[in-house]
Design an enzyme around this catalytic site. Structure first.
Site, PDB file in Angstrom:
ATOM      1  N   CYS C 245       0.967  -1.592   0.006  1.00 27.52           N
ATOM      2  CA  CYS C 245      -0.470  -0.082   0.256  1.00 27.52           C
ATOM      3  C   CYS C 245       0.970   1.056  -0.343  1.00 27.52           C
ATOM      4  O   CYS C 245       0.924   2.242  -1.060  1.00 27.52           O
ATOM      5  CB  CYS C 245      -1.436   0.236   0.797  1.00 27.52           C
ATOM      6  SG  CYS C 245      -2.003   1.601   1.248  1.00 27.52           S
ATOM      7  N   CYS C 246       2.106   1.366   1.169  1.00 24.97           N
ATOM      8  CA  CYS C 246       2.946   2.058   1.070  1.00 24.97           C
ATOM      9  C   CYS C 246       3.450   2.411  -0.275  1.00 24.97           C
ATOM     10  O   CYS C 246       3.849   3.863  -0.836  1.00 24.97           O
ATOM     11  CB  CYS C 246       3.679   2.119   1.973  1.00 24.97           C
ATOM     12  SG  CYS C 246       2.961   2.428   3.878  1.00 24.97           S
ATOM     13  N   CYS C 326      -1.542   8.062   7.341  1.00 21.23           N
ATOM     14  CA  CYS C 326      -2.682   7.249   7.030  1.00 21.23           C
ATOM     15  C   CYS C 326      -3.059   6.710   8.107  1.00 21.23           C
ATOM     16  O   CYS C 326      -3.109   6.426   9.329  1.00 21.23           O
ATOM     17  CB  CYS C 326      -2.152   7.002   5.746  1.00 21.23           C
ATOM     18  SG  CYS C 326      -1.750   6.660   4.336  1.00 21.23           S
ATOM     19  N   CYS C 329      -2.921   3.155   9.581  1.00 17.39           N
ATOM     20  CA  CYS C 329      -1.904   2.593   9.773  1.00 17.39           C
ATOM     21  C   CYS C 329      -0.918   3.580  10.332  1.00 17.39           C
ATOM     22  O   CYS C 329      -0.445   3.798  11.022  1.00 17.39           O
ATOM     23  CB  CYS C 329      -1.149   2.438   8.929  1.00 17.39           C
ATOM     24  SG  CYS C 329      -1.037   1.102   7.371  1.00 17.39           S
ATOM     25  N   CYS C 351       8.043   4.582   6.165  1.00 14.81           N
ATOM     26  CA  CYS C 351       7.253   3.811   4.874  1.00 14.81           C
ATOM     27  C   CYS C 351       8.000   3.224   3.513  1.00 14.81           C
ATOM     28  O   CYS C 351       7.361   2.568   2.622  1.00 14.81           O
ATOM     29  CB  CYS C 351       6.077   4.617   4.643  1.00 14.81           C
ATOM     30  SG  CYS C 351       7.266   6.678   3.885  1.00 14.81           S
TER      31      CYS C 351
END
Lengths: 93, 542, 371
Positions: C245-246, C326, C329, C351
């Protein structure tokens, strides 16, 4: 009359083909052909000399001097540049 | 000027070693002549009428005194004691042996010189304004960009076997002086609205059989994107340029066939992919290269007056304004009356090298007009320099005048030529001297090519001559109205070809007709466009 | 797969190599057709009818440029003299019709390159720039080891003018750095990773800070729409793989933006702990220079800046969030400046945007920008 000419591979100098299959820098020592068939056959043979000369081809000669359409070019090839540093007084040689 | 680092020096040595091996492979028969020819051409070796010819690269026409001395040494040791400076700012030797060329290249490598890509279907020597870094009217110094292009174009993995040769010119001055309009790519350094420096890009110009002036394909390419943009142009050309017809293989034909808009669209498409990638020039490298090209210091000594009329004439025509106070640009004419344009003897090269060290911070330039330049001479030293040049036979006061004739080697040397150029240029030069008209006529260009390949740039001469062969006789076709620099223009053919004597007389006739018709300060082309071809034509064919 | 280092043509290529598995195209093939054929192929052979036909070199280079990773063979009339260029253009095999046994096939080619090429050679200009950049960073670290944030930012601006940006999370400590920047260079680009997953409070806080500090060039970096559609269409990727996702929402957008910048100012500080404990003011990862003007500041000093300049706090700071990223997280945590609340329960606190290996991979997805 026709003569076979080329440039020598090692130094690029103008050479002409002799009767014995060797090459000379002197046009008058070259083999002269009176018939096209003989000239073409010799030219085909000259192609095998690719480790000695580059790009053999036929030229027209009359009285042992270049003639025909390429006369200016072949005279210059035979006798050297018609003008240039060696002839103009620019450089004393 | 630029100095090689280890990378540059290593690459030149490796190429020299590779060429030695290639010559060996040809002599042993491993390479046939058909295979060897493109390889030797890529290293500047031609086979001409009487001998091999070796063209040595002078990147963007910039030479050090030490390099010029080495060129003199090569002329003396491996040739007949002279060299010929070319319209691409290079030098060529007319008499080397093939078997000597590897040794010559080793010698040249000692002074960071080579013959890489001075011929062949690859990217050739990038040319520029010979007054770069010195001219009073310069906006941006083009030399760092020429060096960056030189490196990018050397041994390019994609662009070493193009459809045909490829020439790039860069100018940093509105006066051009690099003929960017008649190059495959012409680059003009410009500033955009934000004051940022970049390039206006012109593509598809050229001379030769189908002369064309290049259209502008981009009004601004940022400096860091230059290599990406050039790569995009070359990719489009390499893939789509014609390979079926030698005479239609240059990029100008492609640009013309596609139309400038479609060509530009294809280039922009590829550029969009490349932009921001590995071709982006890092600022550090731009800064590194720029640091080699600095302005000379100002000179505040008073200018020494020299009483002679000869000096005054030379000062008027051969000395150009410099951007640094107290300095001047000196053109050394290689056009003595009746001489061979662009030739210099080994002795003359040595003299110029000495004078460059004494008076010009060790720097020499070669011009596309086949002259030499001392770019950084102090005004105070002009008289002393003039005396030294005069003693060496190098003080002909005709830079930019009619007798400053550009001339290719022609049929005296060249395998491609149809007619001789040198003798006709010598005769015209003498006739101009005898006419006594050239100072009155002022700046006027005469250029002569011995065949339609136009190495003598006749298309872009005010008065151009093209040698043609008619059944074993030489004739010369006159063109009028060409311009090389700035607003480039292609000259138009006046009429049927002239025999050599008539051609020489015609040139003088045209100069007389111009002097009779011109109004004050009008250039030759301005007069021509005002009064038209007819008066000239009538005078020539009368 | 290609292995550039091993590609030295150690063995002469075999004539008429038994590689009929390959799709063969002629050097004259239009590029669009070549690209279409390459799309499904593991191996492409390009045939040269004449060694002087340079189209094959561009076809190969451009296929490689556009991501073709299969095997590329040059067939036909190619000379040993071209082996180096063929390799650089992206070929990894040569099936020459010409004297395949010649020892000249094994000659060493040029040891440097002036251009980037499909084979991955580093062009001279990048090697030189990298060395120059590393030397500059060493010099700056020496001169600015104990310097103030203002002095470091000023030095960085002088060294990388026009090629430098600040990266800001607009998190709990961001205002201090942004305030210092605003006093020295309010026009400097400020990059904000607009992941689409921020707390609403962060976005409001961002707008408030920008207006108040007079920053004129804040650039939000959004994920690529196509990449999101392919990799995270439901916006639930974080549930399965937070690193992935990062990668799509932060690492790659930043890598793309960095094509325009050579230096990046970060807000990282040594007291954040972990990998940041030895942070120098200037770092060079072989690509971008990272400038850490606040590295040496203590949490107290940061707080002092807030007080002195009367800077507003992030609305969530008071709610127990010392570090904010975000929403999926980020969790509350104990202690000022700690990153323990980031990816809580996982073995990571970064990240990846500062990880050169990840960045390199991200950059490759677009083009091969090395610097």
């Amino acid at each position: 009359m026709k003569v076979i000419t080329a440039n020598r591979l090692a130094d690029g100098r103008v050479v002409y083909r002799c009767k014995n299959g060797g090459w000379t820098e002197t046009l008058t020592k070259a083999e002269q052909f009176t018939d096209d068939a003989g000239a073409d056959a010799a030219l085909a043979e000259a192609a095998f000399d690719h480790l000695t000369v580059v790009g053999p081809y036929l030229i027209d000669v009359e009285e042992q001097k270049p003639s025909g359409q390429k006369i200016v070019r072949e005279r210059i090839r035979e006798t050297g540049p018609s003008a240039g540093s060696l002839h103009t007084g620019l450089v004393e040689v | 000027m630029y100095r090689y680092d280890d990378i540059d020096a290593t690459l030149v040595r490796e190429r020299t070693a590779q060429f030695r091996e290639q010559v060996g492979a040809r002599l042993s028969g491993e390479l046939t002549e058909d295979q060897f020819k493109p390889l030797r051409l890529q290293n500047g070796v031609y086979l001409q009428l009487h001998a091999y010819m070796l063209r040595v690269a002078i990147p963007y026409g910039v030479l050090s005194a030490a390099q010029l001395r080495k060129l003199a040494h090569v002329a003396r040791t491996y040739d007949k004691g002279y060299g010929h400076f070319t319209t691409r700012q290079n030098i060529q030797y007319n008499w080397p042996s093939l078997v000597d060329v590897p040794d010559i290249l080793d010698e040249l490598a000692e002074v960071d010189m080579h013959a890489i890509q001075t011929s062949g279907n690859c990217i050739r020597n990038t040319t520029t304004d010979p007054f770069a870094g010195a001219a009073a009217d310069e906006v941006v110094d083009p030399r760092p960009w020429c060096e960056l292009i030189r490196q990018w174009s050397t041994f390019h993995p994609e662009f070493s076997f193009l459809p045909r040769k490829f020439k790039i010119a860069v100018t940093g001055s509105p006066a051009d002086r690099a003929a960017i309009g008649v190059h495959d790519i012409g680059l003009q350094l410009v500033r955009n609205g934000e004051g940022e420096v970049g390039f206006a890009v012109f593509a598809g110009g050229g001379q030769g059989r189908t002369p064309m002036v290049a259209p502008e394909i981009s009004s601004f390419v940022a400096q860091r994107d230059l290599l990406a943009y050039l790569t995009a142009i070359l990719r489009v050309y390499n893939l789509a340029g014609r390979r079926d017809n030698l005479y239609k293989a240059r990029i100008k034909i492609l640009v013309n066939d596609l139309g400038a808009d479609e060509f530009t669209g294809q280039v922009e498409g590829e550029f969009a992919r490349l932009k921001g990638g590995a071709l982006t020039l890092p600022q550090e490298e731009i800064d590194r290269v720029k640091a080699f090209f600095t302005d000379p210091p100002a000179d505040d000594r008073p200018a020494v007056l020299h009483p002679s009329a000869a000096f005054s004439r030379w000062r008027l025509w051969n000395v150009k304004p410099h951007k640094v106070p107290g300095r001047a640009i000196v053109v050394i004419s290689l056009k003595p009356y009746g001489g061979t344009a662009g030739d210099a003897s080994a002795e003359q090269m040595d003299v110029v090298a000495d004078l460059a060290e004494q008076f010009s911070l060790g720097e020499v330039r070669v011009t596309k007009e086949q002259n030499l330049v001392l770019p950084h001479v102090a005004e105070a030293d002009l008289a002393e320099l003039y005396a030294a040049l005069e003693a060496a036979g190098l003080a002909t006061a005709n830079a930019g005048l009619a007798s400053d004739i550009v001339c290719c080697p022609g049929l005296d040397y060249c395998n491609l030529a149809n007619a001789r150029s040198i003798p006709i240029s010598q005769a015209i030069s003498r006739a101009i001297e005898e006419s006594g008209l050239e100072e009155a006529a002022g700046e006027l260009t005469i250029k002569i090519s011995g065949c339609i390949n136009a190495c003598g740039h006749h298309h872009v001469a005010n008065i151009g001559l093209l040698g043609v062969d008619k059944k074993g006789e030489e004739f010369y076709q006159l063109t009028l109205g060409g311009i090389a620099d700035g607003e480039a223009a292609i000259g138009k053919i006046v009429g049927k070809g002239l025999d050599p004597d008539h051609a020489v007389r015609a040139v003088i006739t045209v100069i007389r007709a111009y002097l009779d018709a011109r109004t004050e300060d009008e250039s030759f082309v301005q007069t021509l466009s005002r009064i038209g071809f007819e008066p000239f034509k009538e005078a020539i064919y009368a | 797969m290609r292995n550039d280092a091993a590609y030295a043509l150690a063995e002469p290529p075999v004539q008429n190599a038994n590689d009929n598995a390959a799709v063969e195209i002629d050097a004259a093939t239009p590029f669009a057709d070549a690209e279409r054929l390459a799309a499904g192929a593991d191996e492409i052979a390009i045939r040269f009818e004449k060694f002087t036909d340079g189209r094959g070199f561009s076809l190969a280079s451009m296929l490689r440029d556009r991501g073709f990773t299969g095997k590329l063979t040059a067939r036909g009339d190619v000379l040993p003299d071209q082996a180096g260029l063929l390799r650089r253009a992206g070929f990894d095999k040569i099936a020459s019709d010409i004297k395949p046994q010649s020892p000249r096939w094994r000659r060493r080619h040029f040891s440097h390159a002036y251009q980037p090429a499909a084979a991955g050679d580093e062009p001279a200009y990048l090697a030189r720039a990298r060395a120059a950049r590393a030397a500059l960073v060493e010099k700056l670290n020496h001169e600015y080891a104990d310097a103030s944030p203002e002095a470091i930012i000023t030095a960085a601006t002088r060294a990388f003018g026009g090629r430098i940006a600040m990266l800001s999370s607009f998190g709990t400590e961001a205002a201090a750095g942004l305030a210092v920047l605003a006093r020295i260079a309010p026009e400097m680009p400020v990059l904000f990773l607009d992941t689409g997953m921020h707390f609403a409070q962060t976005l409001t806080y961002r707008d408030e800070l920008v207006a108040r500090l007079g920053l004129t060039n804040v650039i939000p970096l959004a994920p690529d729409k196509d990449e999101l559609a392919a990799e995270d269409p439901e916006a639930r990727l974080f549930e399965a793989d937070t690193a992935a996702c990062c990668d799509v929402r932060k690492v790659r957008p930043l890598a793309r933006a960095m094509a325009s910048f050579d230096a990046l100012i970060t807000g990282r500080k040594r007291y954040h702990g972990g990998e940041r404990e030895d942070l120098p003011p200037f770092e060079f990862d072989g690509d971008v220079v990272k400038v850490n003007p606040f590295a040496a500041l203590s949490a107290k000093e940061v707080a002092a800046i807030y007080r002195t300049l009367k800077l507003p706090a992030h609305p969530m700071a008071a709610m127990g969030y010392p570090s904010i990223g975000c929403w999926p997280c980020t969790a509350p945590a104990e202690g000022d400046g700690t990153r323990e609340g980031r990816w809580a329960g996982q073995d990571r606190t970064e990240c990846g945007i500062f990880d050169p290996r990840l960045k390199e991979r991200a950059a490759r997805t677009r083009s091969y920008r090395l610097i």
